[in-house]
Write an enzyme that holds these catalytic residues in place. Structure first.
Site, PDB file in Angstrom:
ATOM      1  N   HIS A  17      10.694  24.998  47.430  1.00 21.80           N
ATOM      2  CA  HIS A  17      11.063  25.789  48.602  1.00 21.80           C
ATOM      3  C   HIS A  17      11.600  27.146  48.158  1.00 21.80           C
ATOM      4  O   HIS A  17      11.857  27.381  46.987  1.00 21.80           O
ATOM      5  CB  HIS A  17      12.149  25.067  49.418  1.00 21.80           C
ATOM      6  N   GLU A  54       7.447  30.307  53.151  1.00 20.01           N
ATOM      7  CA  GLU A  54       7.897  30.238  51.759  1.00 20.01           C
ATOM      8  C   GLU A  54       6.702  30.379  50.817  1.00 20.01           C
ATOM      9  O   GLU A  54       6.357  29.486  50.048  1.00 20.01           O
ATOM     10  CB  GLU A  54       8.684  28.947  51.557  1.00 20.01           C
ATOM     11  N   GLU A  95      14.931  25.065  45.316  1.00 19.68           N
ATOM     12  CA  GLU A  95      14.962  26.299  46.110  1.00 19.68           C
ATOM     13  C   GLU A  95      14.819  27.465  45.132  1.00 19.68           C
ATOM     14  O   GLU A  95      15.694  27.711  44.309  1.00 19.68           O
ATOM     15  CB  GLU A  95      16.265  26.408  46.898  1.00 19.68           C
ATOM     16  N   HIS A 145       7.302  24.638  54.223  1.00 21.00           N
ATOM     17  CA  HIS A 145       7.710  25.609  55.237  1.00 21.00           C
ATOM     18  C   HIS A 145       6.847  26.859  55.109  1.00 21.00           C
ATOM     19  O   HIS A 145       6.711  27.433  54.035  1.00 21.00           O
ATOM     20  CB  HIS A 145       9.188  25.950  55.087  1.00 21.00           C
TER      21      HIS A 145
END
EC number: 3.4.17.18
Length: 434
Positions: A315, A186, A388, A183
């Site tokens: 992420h 990020e 994450e 993404h």
């Protein structure tokens, strides 16, 4: 830090502080203020089912902190968000908040055409990432090999580094894959992949644990899966909070690379069919758009056996470790039995204890389909996790200052080492054999 970065203008605006403006049933006075194109909301959603309802409205889910979801909605999406029946709080104009983070002074001759604002210049853009990878090859020619898995939609090479004691040889060793920056916004994840590369090359000669892992594994690292999106996110000199790639679809530009993998793709309402949504996959009636990354994984099937055994997709943000499946709330499903689910959760729990994050099955956050984790496990039985990273909440969200890079990448060192140590046979962590 390069001389170019040190000479960047230091007068950029400071980080914004979002004003918390609760939604009310009625408004006191008519307003002549222009409606923001994108508004930040905090939604109270305490269950996976509630969070899935929010995600299915097509809003851009930024992150989760406890029972709070931070989302961004366009004006046409706000009625659907309110229709969920959940508590919704207005946090202000998203684009104004992004502008307040700073802007590059392109009149400075030392500034490149694609660069980060002051306070963020420690992050690597595409060309700087390529330069860093080439320098690694120069410094460690006996440990790494650089190649491209293909081209992005806009023609950029999708660079991949192989790390091994014999990088030019396809050895009969367990293979590990790390992917970063799927993404676009990020950016901290690029630094995570570069951290792994640096640690396992510079430390090879002096750290016996690192040497043993490199000697007994073949490690593939893709630091920037989505370079087109990354460059677009910073192209104006201010952040755009762009998530997707830049490949046009039938209604808009951009497809979410992590809703575009073929396993259970489009099955369960885990991505939006809206062209403007941040989780837009390719059109539901057509197959997922082709990407070089699945092709690379498919080529690692040698003699009918998948050589890649484990994978982490990095992420930001929310400080979570996730594992399959994302398409169903069930802990087990076709292709994932109780023993395998136990191995996933046990390794996930052990890694989370080392980096201080939470851990859960992907669907405990909300339903997603067409993700890399589900595809790698469902198709290839690769033990695939999502990390994450920092921060935990929407402040500072996707754009923490570059002063956190060292601390927040080093934070994962022990978890990565544990992950690599079990990459020959993940079920060993629950006392099973492979």
């Amino acid at each position: 830090m390069s001389p170019k970065r040190r000479r960047l203008m230091a007068a950029a605006l400071g980080a914004c502080v979002a004003l918390v403006l609760p939604l009310h049933a009625g408004s006191a006075q008519p307003s002549t203020a222009k409606t923001p194109e994108r508004t930040v909301f905090e939604v109270t959603a305490s269950t996976p089912e509630a969070r899935t309802r929010v995600a299915r409205t097509g809003v851009d889910v930024l992150g989760q902190d406890g029972d709070k979801l931070t989302v961004v909605a366009e004006p046409r999406q706000q009625w659907a968000l309110r229709a969920t029946g959940l508590r919704v709080e207005n946090l202000g104009d998203y684009d104004a908040q992004l502008q307040a983070l700073g802007k590059v002074d392109f009149t400075d001759p030392q500034v490149g055409t694609q660069d980060f604002p002051s306070g963020y210049t420690g992050y690597h853009n595409f060309q700087e990432t390529v330069t860093e990878l080439n320098q690694t090859v120069t410094d460690h020619p006996n440990l790494v090999r650089l190649s491209s898995v293909g081209k992005s939609y806009q023609g950029r090479d999708l660079w991949m580094l192989k790390l091994s004691d014999n990088p030019a040889v396809d050895e009969n060793e367990p293979e590990v894959l790390f992917t970063c920056n799927m993404h676009a916004r990020e950016h901290l994840t690029v630094e995570m992949c570069l951290r792994i590369i640096k640690q396992y090359t510079d430390g090879y000669a002096t750290n016996p644990t690192i040497k043993n892992l490199v000697d007994s594994r073949e490690i593939w690292i893709i630091p920037m899966v989505n370079p087109d999106g990354v460059e677009y996110d910073i192209a104006t000199g201010s952040f755009r909070s762009w998530r997707k790639n830049r490949q046009p679809n039938s209604t808009a530009v951009g497809t979410d690379p992590n809703r575009n993998w073929g396993y259970q793709w489009g099955c369960c309402g885990g991505s939006s069919s809206s062209g403007s949504s941040e989780t837009t996959a390719a059109r539901r009636r057509s197959p997922p758009r082709r990407s070089p990354h699945p092709h690379f994984v498919n080529t690692r099937v040698v003699g009918g056996v998948q050589q890649i055994k484990t994978h982490i997709d990095w992420h930001t943000y929310s400080e979570l470790i996730l594992w399959p499946y994302g398409y169903t709330y069930n802990d087990t499903a076709p292709g994932l039995d109780a023993q395998q689910a136990s191995a996933f959760s046990t390794l996930g729990r052990r890694m989370a204890s080392l980096n201080g994050t939470r851990r859960q099955q992907s669907s405990d956050l909300y339903i997603t389909d067409g993700t890399i984790n589900d595809w790698l496990w469902g198709v290839h039985k690769i033990w695939s996790y999502t990390f994450e990273m920092y921060p935990k909440s929407s402040s500072p969200g996707f754009y923490p200052r570059d002063t956190v890079i060292a601390t927040q990448t080093q934070r994962n060192d022990s978890a990565v080492e544990l992950f690599l140590s079990y990459s020959d046979c993940v079920p060993r962590i629950i006392g099973r054999t492979c």
